[in-house]
Scaffold this active site. Sequence first.
Site: not given
Lengths: 476, 57
Positions: A159, A84, A183
């Site tokens: 996310s 990420k 997330s």
Amino acid sequence: MKMSEVLAKKTISELAPLLQRREISPVEVTQSVLDRTKKLNDSINAYIDINNEKQVLQSAKLAEKEILEGSYRGALHGIPLALKDILNFKGEKVTMGSKIHQNFIPDFDATVVTKLKQAGALFTGKLNMHEYAYGGTTNNPHFGPCRNPWDLDRIPGGSSGGSGAAVASDMTIASLGTDTAGSIRIPASICGIVGLKPTHGLVSKYGCFPLSWSLDHIGPMTKTVEDAAILLECITGYDQNDATSVKSSPFNYNEALTGDIKGKVIGIEEDFFFNMIDHEVDSLVKDGIRKLEELGARIELVKIPSLKYSEFAEYMTFMAESALIHRNNLIERPQDFGEDVRASLLLANIPSANDYLQAQQIRRKISKEFSMVFEQIDVLIAPTLPVTASVIGEESVVINGQDCSLTDTLIRLTSPANLTGIPSISIPAGLSQGLPVGMQIMGPAFSEEVILNFAFAFEQTNPLKGLKPEIGQLVK
Amino acid sequence: MKMTVCDLLISMGVEVNEEEAMILQTRWEELQQLKMDLDQIIPNPADIALRNALTKQ
């Protein structure tokens, strides 16, 4: 399927022995992942940035040389990963999915990145995310929306949506995400992969851009439970640079994956975790729990009354903490935030000290009630989410005929594990109208080996029946 | 005197227009509803102060 596609579809635990025995090369694996990424990323947009192919293959060649010389480092040696885009890579752009940090280049690696590099992992690029991790859809206004490989019109969750989509579509062998209100687990549930939020403090957050210090966690997002165990072992460990880091002993989580859960006790809390859940999601998760019962575990109903305040506690905590983190930019350059994040940050400045302190008080109460419950049970199982993936751009969702806020819905069931810091793993429980449903398994603090083993036991029942997203039409 | 959301944000130096402020006010009121009867139930002894762990005696 083309030969070049085959390796990208494998797991860490499948590739590692082949690499160790020199039956395949890190170069072949990395080329396979890069080829697949080049074919699919325009449609899925899981990557914010794909690394320079020549440089990635050069690092793969170095890994190959080391292995051939007999210096095999372990299961992650020569494995291409993508993380990420919120974790520092020294000398490389790390955007946090934002315009404000679009050219940010850190001068140090995040601790988890250092550990992965030391383990010999390779990196193919940076994965898309909700701007500043401040949302659950990964509908990113600066880098484009990430799309769900199971249905390209739908969200991958967030996310860590890019991580979820990339792992689900084999554009990376595995990934790391972050989890403040769910997330890691939200995209894991929505994309049909494994996502583990470890105990708070087990994995160092040094070098990870914060959303909310007391709620943030870093954890693995993988194709299988075994891969999650392998990654977790690599990234855990005390770090003096992280004030919340705990002095844990090294642990081989893989060895705990026996699948034996005979005599173990599964707790089910119905008032909170099974309230306002889509009927099909409820049914699939309860079927999953029954399968675990058939494997020898016992079910016990439990009560955690203070969970009804968990949404308030979660919102007040992350609003107050994130407001401080982004305060200067919100004042100086508010127009550079995406609309939804800007609105969230405006709201985040409203809670008072009283609101924040009450939230911390209720966190202690919820934590205490969880601890008491874990004296009677080994794990608590619940749906990860009340729903499956919604359409990109929608802000509300319908649950059993009732309109609900999408954001509230996405974080409702995952937040308690963030508030209390207990570990929680989301694993696929099946498909509802072609879309993945996730089941989360929670345990007491530092019981990762227990929840991983439960997840492993369930995984062996093949809940997705071997199905993967049908993206064949995108692959030429 | 009760401050509106708009007044509060402006006092912090944060730009917000009236339309945004109304939306925020509504959303804030929704979040306050999540408190339910929390004001009545948390006992004062729920101290959130830091505590040092005793490792040696």
